[in-house]
Design an enzyme around this catalytic site. Sequence first.
Site, mmCIF file in Angstrom:
data_model
loop_
_atom_site.group_PDB
_atom_site.id
_atom_site.type_symbol
_atom_site.label_atom_id
_atom_site.label_comp_id
_atom_site.label_asym_id
_atom_site.label_seq_id
_atom_site.Cartn_x
_atom_site.Cartn_y
_atom_site.Cartn_z
ATOM 1 N N LYS A 1 11.328 11.049 18.090
ATOM 2 C CA LYS A 1 12.371 11.954 18.614
ATOM 3 C C LYS A 1 13.752 11.550 18.085
ATOM 4 O O LYS A 1 14.508 12.385 17.606
ATOM 5 C CB LYS A 1 12.407 11.930 20.157
ATOM 6 N N ARG B 1 12.541 13.658 31.789
ATOM 7 C CA ARG B 1 11.313 12.856 31.752
ATOM 8 C C ARG B 1 10.475 13.078 33.002
ATOM 9 O O ARG B 1 9.411 12.467 33.137
ATOM 10 C CB ARG B 1 11.663 11.388 31.639
ATOM 11 N N ARG C 1 9.084 -1.498 15.303
ATOM 12 C CA ARG C 1 10.342 -0.748 15.244
ATOM 13 C C ARG C 1 11.546 -1.679 15.292
ATOM 14 O O ARG C 1 11.558 -2.659 16.032
ATOM 15 C CB ARG C 1 10.387 0.225 16.428
ATOM 16 N N ARG D 1 14.152 -3.889 20.243
ATOM 17 C CA ARG D 1 14.385 -3.633 21.671
ATOM 18 C C ARG D 1 13.454 -4.493 22.521
ATOM 19 O O ARG D 1 12.285 -4.642 22.175
ATOM 20 C CB ARG D 1 14.143 -2.143 21.976
ATOM 21 N N ARG E 1 5.089 1.894 29.364
ATOM 22 C CA ARG E 1 5.890 3.085 29.006
ATOM 23 C C ARG E 1 4.976 4.266 28.667
ATOM 24 O O ARG E 1 5.271 5.411 29.018
ATOM 25 C CB ARG E 1 6.816 2.763 27.828
HETATM 26 P P1 AMP Z 1 14.252 5.480 25.569
HETATM 27 O O1 AMP Z 1 15.317 4.874 24.725
HETATM 28 O O2 AMP Z 1 14.335 6.968 25.629
HETATM 29 O O3 AMP Z 1 12.875 4.981 25.222
HETATM 30 O O4 AMP Z 1 14.540 4.978 27.079
HETATM 31 C C1 AMP Z 1 14.532 3.611 27.407
HETATM 32 C C2 AMP Z 1 14.417 3.436 28.904
HETATM 33 O O5 AMP Z 1 15.556 4.053 29.554
HETATM 34 C C3 AMP Z 1 13.214 4.108 29.547
HETATM 35 O O6 AMP Z 1 12.049 3.311 29.480
HETATM 36 C C4 AMP Z 1 13.709 4.290 30.988
HETATM 37 O O7 AMP Z 1 13.700 3.068 31.690
HETATM 38 C C5 AMP Z 1 15.160 4.660 30.768
HETATM 39 N N1 AMP Z 1 15.333 6.146 30.616
HETATM 40 C C6 AMP Z 1 15.773 6.816 29.509
HETATM 41 N N2 AMP Z 1 15.817 8.146 29.745
HETATM 42 C C7 AMP Z 1 15.389 8.322 31.013
HETATM 43 C C8 AMP Z 1 15.196 9.459 31.835
HETATM 44 N N3 AMP Z 1 15.437 10.711 31.388
HETATM 45 N N4 AMP Z 1 14.745 9.267 33.104
HETATM 46 C C9 AMP Z 1 14.492 8.029 33.584
HETATM 47 N N5 AMP Z 1 14.649 6.919 32.871
HETATM 48 C C10 AMP Z 1 15.084 7.042 31.579
#
Ligand code: AMP
Length: 223
Positions: free
Chosen positions: A18, A93, A132, A165, A176
């Site tokens: 994404k 999400r 990554r 990360r 996740r």
């Molecule tokens: P990402 O970078 O999108 O993989 O997000 C990293 C982490 O941020 C996720 O595992 C969640 O803990 C938190 N997070 C990001 N976006 C959301 C969302 N829309 N709702 C809830 N938690 C989020």
Amino acid sequence: MTKRNLNLIFLGPPGAGKGTQAKQVVDKYSIPQISTGDLMRATVSSGSSLSEKLKSYMQAGALVPDQLVLDILIARIDQADCQKGFLLDGFPRTVGQAEELEKALLKRNSPLSGVVSIDVPDEVLTGRLTARRICSKCSASYHLEYLKPQKDGICDRCGGELYQRKDDSEEVIKNRLKVYHEQTSPLVDFYQKKKNLYPVDGNKKIDMIFQEICDIIDRLNSP
Ligand code: AMP
């Protein structure tokens, strides 16, 4: 006739690509990419009062509670650079987040243009995420084998330092993906019922996926 906003969502599991696709799309269509993960990581680094709370969810690979994310997201889409549209990456999400977003957009008379879902099998995702590396400055994404930077550890786009990360460890990835299947994948159905869903196969070459996504956006964007 005035052109409608280009309000897009990229939906897909962690590691689907994404962010990588979003970076190219925002360059081409001049709308901002809004990654709630990036917004949340920035809030954690800022050391604000929310920092510790957010960190505990994120390090475990769990979702941050809806209300917290919504407050941050809504404040972001009200900023001036979102006046012609935006690309949401990693939001919504949960079905609850999607419903709240719908209400917020209705209030602003700025409906959703479409949801691009990027589909990739779980076994491919795990391999992508453990290898990554992310740019600490512009958050561009690399892969140790398939998308190497020209100079080891340095971002091609901005020269920033690359890092891994904490939540890209095998243990957290498992959680996740579980969270994605339980809480986020119902959104596929949610947007399909609203005839807003545009699936693409995310297990192809980056350029091919990008072309497919551009074709979808051009159709959505035509008057
Ligand atoms: P990402 O970078 O999108 O993989 O997000 C990293 C982490 O941020 C996720 O595992 C969640 O803990 C938190 N997070 C990001 N976006 C959301 C969302 N829309 N709702 C809830 N938690 C989020």
